[in-house]
Motif scaffolding. Structure first.
Motif, PDB file in Angstrom:
ATOM      1  N   LEU A   2       0.851  -1.186   0.000  1.00 14.53           N
ATOM      2  CA  LEU A   2       0.000   0.000   0.000  1.00 14.53           C
ATOM      3  C   LEU A   2       0.884   1.232   0.000  1.00 14.53           C
ATOM      4  CD1 LEU A   2      -2.832   1.324   0.278  1.00 14.53           C
ATOM      5  CD2 LEU A   2      -2.498   1.230   2.760  1.00 14.53           C
ATOM      6  N   ILE A   3       0.595   2.174  -0.910  1.00 12.28           N
ATOM      7  CA  ILE A   3       1.339   3.432  -0.986  1.00 12.28           C
ATOM      8  C   ILE A   3       0.366   4.572  -0.718  1.00 12.28           C
ATOM      9  CG2 ILE A   3       2.752   4.946  -2.408  1.00 12.28           C
ATOM     10  CD1 ILE A   3       2.370   1.394  -3.541  1.00 12.28           C
ATOM     11  N   LEU A   4       0.670   5.364   0.284  1.00 15.24           N
ATOM     12  CA  LEU A   4      -0.128   6.537   0.629  1.00 15.24           C
ATOM     13  C   LEU A   4       0.654   7.770   0.205  1.00 15.24           C
ATOM     14  CD1 LEU A   4      -1.164   5.373   4.211  1.00 15.24           C
ATOM     15  CD2 LEU A   4      -2.499   5.154   2.099  1.00 15.24           C
ATOM     16  N   SER A   5       0.260   8.383  -0.905  1.00 14.89           N
ATOM     17  CA  SER A   5       0.977   9.516  -1.483  1.00 14.89           C
ATOM     18  C   SER A   5       0.244  10.806  -1.153  1.00 14.89           C
ATOM     19  CB  SER A   5       1.093   9.354  -3.002  1.00 14.89           C
ATOM     20  OG  SER A   5       1.684  10.491  -3.584  1.00 14.89           O
ATOM     21  N   CYS A   6       0.883  11.658  -0.366  1.00 12.01           N
ATOM     22  CA  CYS A   6       0.225  12.889   0.082  1.00 12.01           C
ATOM     23  C   CYS A   6       0.106  13.921  -1.020  1.00 12.01           C
ATOM     24  CB  CYS A   6       0.996  13.480   1.264  1.00 12.01           C
ATOM     25  SG  CYS A   6       1.016  12.392   2.703  1.00 12.01           S
ATOM     26  N   GLN A   7       1.007  13.905  -2.025  1.00 10.76           N
ATOM     27  CA  GLN A   7       0.996  14.926  -3.066  1.00 10.76           C
ATOM     28  C   GLN A   7       0.376  14.456  -4.378  1.00 10.76           C
ATOM     29  OE1 GLN A   7       3.333  15.554  -0.615  1.00 10.76           O
ATOM     30  NE2 GLN A   7       2.313  17.506  -0.355  1.00 10.76           N
ATOM     31  N   GLY A   8       0.077  13.169  -4.492  1.00  8.45           N
ATOM     32  CA  GLY A   8      -0.425  12.667  -5.764  1.00  8.45           C
ATOM     33  C   GLY A   8      -1.843  13.133  -6.075  1.00  8.45           C
ATOM     34  N   ASP A   9      -2.216  13.090  -7.355  1.00  7.50           N
ATOM     35  CA  ASP A   9      -3.551  13.470  -7.804  1.00  7.50           C
ATOM     36  C   ASP A   9      -4.531  12.370  -7.413  1.00  7.50           C
ATOM     37  OD1 ASP A   9      -5.868  14.176  -9.103  1.00  7.50           O
ATOM     38  OD2 ASP A   9      -4.859  14.787 -10.951  1.00  7.50           O
ATOM     39  N   GLU A  10      -5.623  12.765  -6.745  1.00  6.83           N
ATOM     40  CA  GLU A  10      -6.595  11.781  -6.278  1.00  6.83           C
ATOM     41  C   GLU A  10      -7.186  10.969  -7.429  1.00  6.83           C
ATOM     42  OE1 GLU A  10      -9.196  12.882  -2.826  1.00  6.83           O
ATOM     43  OE2 GLU A  10      -8.458  14.885  -3.289  1.00  6.83           O
ATOM     44  N   THR A  21      -7.260   8.052   4.655  1.00  8.35           N
ATOM     45  CA  THR A  21      -5.953   7.408   4.724  1.00  8.35           C
ATOM     46  C   THR A  21      -5.949   6.281   5.744  1.00  8.35           C
ATOM     47  OG1 THR A  21      -4.967   9.568   4.246  1.00  8.35           O
ATOM     48  CG2 THR A  21      -3.500   7.854   5.053  1.00  8.35           C
ATOM     49  N   VAL A  22      -6.481   6.566   6.911  1.00  4.69           N
ATOM     50  CA  VAL A  22      -6.515   5.584   7.987  1.00  4.69           C
ATOM     51  C   VAL A  22      -7.372   4.379   7.595  1.00  4.69           C
ATOM     52  CG1 VAL A  22      -7.408   5.203  10.308  1.00  4.69           C
ATOM     53  CG2 VAL A  22      -5.985   7.194   9.837  1.00  4.69           C
ATOM     54  N   GLU A  23      -8.474   4.648   6.919  1.00  2.00           N
ATOM     55  CA  GLU A  23      -9.348   3.551   6.479  1.00  2.00           C
ATOM     56  C   GLU A  23      -8.608   2.625   5.518  1.00  2.00           C
ATOM     57  OE1 GLU A  23     -13.677   2.846   4.248  1.00  2.00           O
ATOM     58  OE2 GLU A  23     -12.804   4.858   4.399  1.00  2.00           O
ATOM     59  N   ALA A  24      -7.846   3.206   4.579  1.00  2.00           N
ATOM     60  CA  ALA A  24      -7.082   2.386   3.630  1.00  2.00           C
ATOM     61  C   ALA A  24      -6.039   1.546   4.346  1.00  2.00           C
ATOM     62  CB  ALA A  24      -6.423   3.295   2.589  1.00  2.00           C
ATOM     63  N   GLN A  56      -5.905  -2.687   4.731  1.00  2.00           N
ATOM     64  CA  GLN A  56      -4.739  -3.428   4.264  1.00  2.00           C
ATOM     65  C   GLN A  56      -4.133  -4.264   5.388  1.00  2.00           C
ATOM     66  OE1 GLN A  56      -3.609  -3.663   1.064  1.00  2.00           O
ATOM     67  NE2 GLN A  56      -2.233  -5.234   1.909  1.00  2.00           N
ATOM     68  N   LEU A  57      -4.019  -3.679   6.583  1.00  3.74           N
ATOM     69  CA  LEU A  57      -3.443  -4.413   7.712  1.00  3.74           C
ATOM     70  C   LEU A  57      -4.352  -5.532   8.177  1.00  3.74           C
ATOM     71  CD1 LEU A  57      -1.992  -1.374   9.706  1.00  3.74           C
ATOM     72  CD2 LEU A  57      -0.681  -3.140   8.503  1.00  3.74           C
ATOM     73  N   ALA A  58      -5.667  -5.359   8.046  1.00  3.95           N
ATOM     74  CA  ALA A  58      -6.601  -6.430   8.391  1.00  3.95           C
ATOM     75  C   ALA A  58      -6.473  -7.595   7.417  1.00  3.95           C
ATOM     76  CB  ALA A  58      -8.031  -5.890   8.388  1.00  3.95           C
ATOM     77  N   LYS A  59      -6.199  -7.273   6.169  1.00  2.00           N
ATOM     78  CA  LYS A  59      -6.030  -8.313   5.151  1.00  2.00           C
ATOM     79  C   LYS A  59      -4.718  -9.062   5.335  1.00  2.00           C
ATOM     80  CE  LYS A  59      -5.620  -6.786   0.969  1.00  2.00           C
ATOM     81  NZ  LYS A  59      -5.949  -6.238  -0.367  1.00  2.00           N
ATOM     82  N   ASP A  60      -3.638  -8.306   5.680  1.00  2.00           N
ATOM     83  CA  ASP A  60      -2.322  -8.905   5.898  1.00  2.00           C
ATOM     84  C   ASP A  60      -1.541  -8.046   6.888  1.00  2.00           C
ATOM     85  OD1 ASP A  60       0.141 -10.085   5.893  1.00  2.00           O
ATOM     86  OD2 ASP A  60       0.596  -9.694   3.786  1.00  2.00           O
ATOM     87  N   LYS A 107       1.317  -8.114   7.921  1.00  2.00           N
ATOM     88  CA  LYS A 107       2.709  -7.890   7.551  1.00  2.00           C
ATOM     89  C   LYS A 107       2.849  -7.010   6.309  1.00  2.00           C
ATOM     90  CE  LYS A 107       4.385 -12.201   9.609  1.00  2.00           C
ATOM     91  NZ  LYS A 107       5.129 -13.459   9.375  1.00  2.00           N
ATOM     92  N   SER A 108       1.761  -6.427   5.862  1.00  2.00           N
ATOM     93  CA  SER A 108       1.794  -5.586   4.656  1.00  2.00           C
ATOM     94  C   SER A 108       2.819  -4.470   4.796  1.00  2.00           C
ATOM     95  CB  SER A 108       0.410  -4.962   4.417  1.00  2.00           C
ATOM     96  OG  SER A 108      -0.551  -5.947   4.134  1.00  2.00           O
ATOM     97  N   GLN A 109       3.592  -4.266   3.748  1.00  2.00           N
ATOM     98  CA  GLN A 109       4.547  -3.166   3.712  1.00  2.00           C
ATOM     99  C   GLN A 109       3.822  -1.908   3.223  1.00  2.00           C
ATOM    100  OE1 GLN A 109       7.788  -2.993   4.715  1.00  2.00           O
ATOM    101  NE2 GLN A 109       7.514  -5.072   5.528  1.00  2.00           N
ATOM    102  N   ILE A 110       3.795  -0.885   4.088  1.00  2.00           N
ATOM    103  CA  ILE A 110       3.098   0.363   3.781  1.00  2.00           C
ATOM    104  C   ILE A 110       4.115   1.481   3.607  1.00  2.00           C
ATOM    105  CG2 ILE A 110       1.465   2.087   4.636  1.00  2.00           C
ATOM    106  CD1 ILE A 110       0.010  -0.130   6.098  1.00  2.00           C
TER     107      ILE A 110
END
Length: 467
Positions: free
Chosen positions: A339-347, A376-379, A383-387, A389-392
């Protein structure tokens, strides 16, 4: 025929017309602007760089920049690291030990080399920046007290030399707060025993001030000399910090100094046209040879070139977690992240794997963060509920501010004090102390993380509103 601009009658004379009779103020301002030109600034920086290097050779310690100013005075080939001691934490009546700027990455540097020369400068009128007269001494005292409680003779506030010594009243007021500062540091939940083992010994300070320092002598607080001898004879008893104030003091106006500018690297945003210390050192010969009138254009070209060639800043894992990562910008390959959380990217570019928040920069971005954190927190939660060990990966344009706020919120919500994923049924009190503890994880992992007050307020507001 006379020019219509030229007065032909006494009544036409206007003695206060600045086009015919420039004011003294305007003339002085023009002279001062010339004295503070970019060539004079860069030349002054190089002069002061030689002093910093002389201090480094004298003590045999590597150079560390007190950012942001300090990096202008250190050739990158000689620089081993950075520190972030702010003068505002040493201002009179506002003395502080900052939990946002712990500077713990300095400890392994001190342990590896026995000491370090921290370089900074200050502008006209002072010998030392407040960061060197008070902020660092406060930090050293807190570290000594917290990591070496048995070394009571190193728990006092070490004071700079005359004529910059602190008054007894100010020392007394600072020392009255040291127990509070030390307790706040202990309450961050860091592994103090590991930090103690890493550093090995308490820290002692000396000062090297341009215009006062000579290779045959140095200044150390008399109390340290009285109790343990001078730095040169103390052997391995201490780790040594040498606070190097690189610029010599200018007592008159700049125009009387033959082009030398005290603290030329300070507040570079106001004069540099976008030039950074890194670009300056990379192209210093080209810049120093360029005519003054052509410098702005050259700087613009070098800055644009640097932006086009700049690569992703290093991805930093937040310890003690095993899967929360921070970076500036997006790496070329994203395969290793779930999962990548990009603060500056276009929605509009968001996908199930890449969540773009479209936050603006600066204070406006911090304001945007208040609205974007729930998504952001919901995403992250899904992801963490699914796995677990997910790398965020959390990114923003600099990797120092908005992205730090996002990572901080995730750490507070989902991770326990050991850096493990928290059980969903856990009862957690979301308060400022929890935020400080998780922020300490980030600043210990990424030394240049520097979330703004507005970003931290956005995170606090979001967390405190939760049931």
């Amino acid at each position: 025929m006379s020019s219509p601009q030229f007065p032909t009658r006494l009544a036409d004379l206007t003695l206060n017309d600045s086009t015919h009779n420039p004011s003294l103020y305007a003339s002085l301002r023009s002279i001062r602007k010339s004295a503070l030109s970019i060539p004079n600034r860069l030349s002054s920086i190089l002069d002061d760089t030689r002093f910093a290097k002389e201090v480094s050779r004298h003590y045999g310690f590597p150079l560390v920049a007190n950012e942001r100013c300090g990096s202008w005075y250190i050739d990158p080939a000689d620089k081993v690291g950075s520190a972030y001691f702010k003068s505002t934490d040493g201002h009179h009546g506002q003395w502080a030990f900052s939990s946002r700027r712990l500077n713990l990455p300095l400890l392994p540097v001190l342990a590896a080399h026995g000491g370090a020369v921290i370089v900074d400068s200050t502008r006209r009128g002072k010998n030392l920046p407040d960061a060197f007269s008070k902020t660092v001494p406060i930090w050293v005292t807190v570290i000594n007290r917290a990591l070496f409680p048995e070394a009571s003779d190193m728990h006092y506030l070490q004071s700079p030399p005359p004529p910059d010594e602190l008054g007894m009243s100010e020392i007394s007021q600072i020392e009255a707060r040291l127990d509070e500062f030390t307790e706040a540091f202990r309450n961050l939940g860091l592994d103090l025993e590991s930090l103690r083992m890493e550093l090995g010994r308490p820290i002692s300070i000396s000062w090297a001030i341009n215009g006062f320092f000579s290779t045959g002598q140095h200044y150390q607080d008399p109390k340290a000399v009285e109790r343990h001898g001078s730095l040169s004879s103390s052997g391995p008893t201490f780790r040594h910090i040498v606070l190097c104030s690189a610029s010599r003091r200018v007592r008159g106006a700049e125009i009387s100094e033959g082009g030398y500018i005290q603290g030329a690297g300070d507040d570079s945003e106001g004069w540099s046209h976008g030039l950074t210390a890194q670009i300056f050192w990379q192209y210093r010969e080209l810049l120093m040879q360029c005519p003054e009138e052509e410098l702005p254009a050259l700087i613009k070209a070098l800055v644009e070139q640097d932006h086009s060639l700049s690569s992703i800043t290093e991805v930093t894992k937040v310890i003690p977690t095993s899967n929360i990562n921070i970076a500036g910008g997006l790496p070329e390959t994203l395969e290793e992240f779930d999962l990548i959380l990009s603060c500056q990217g276009d929605e509009k570019g968001s996908t199930s794997r890449l969540v773009s928040l479209n936050c603006r920069s600066g204070k406006l971005g911090s304001k945007d963060l208040r609205d974007k954190l729930p998504r952001t927190v919901e995403a992250a939660s899904k992801q963490l509920a699914k796995d677990p060990k997910s790398q965020i990966l959390v990114t923003c344009s600099t990797g120092k501010d908005i992205g730090i706020g996002v990572a901080l919120a995730i750490l507070c919500l989902f991770y326990n004090d050991q850096g493990q994923l928290r059980e969903p049924s856990s009862n957690v009190v979301f308060d400022k102390q929890l935020v400080k503890q998780r922020l300490a994880w980030i600043t210990c992992s990424k030394a240049d993380a520097n979330p703004s007050r507005a970003t931290l307020q956005a995170v606090n507001s979001f967390l405190m509103q939760r049931p």
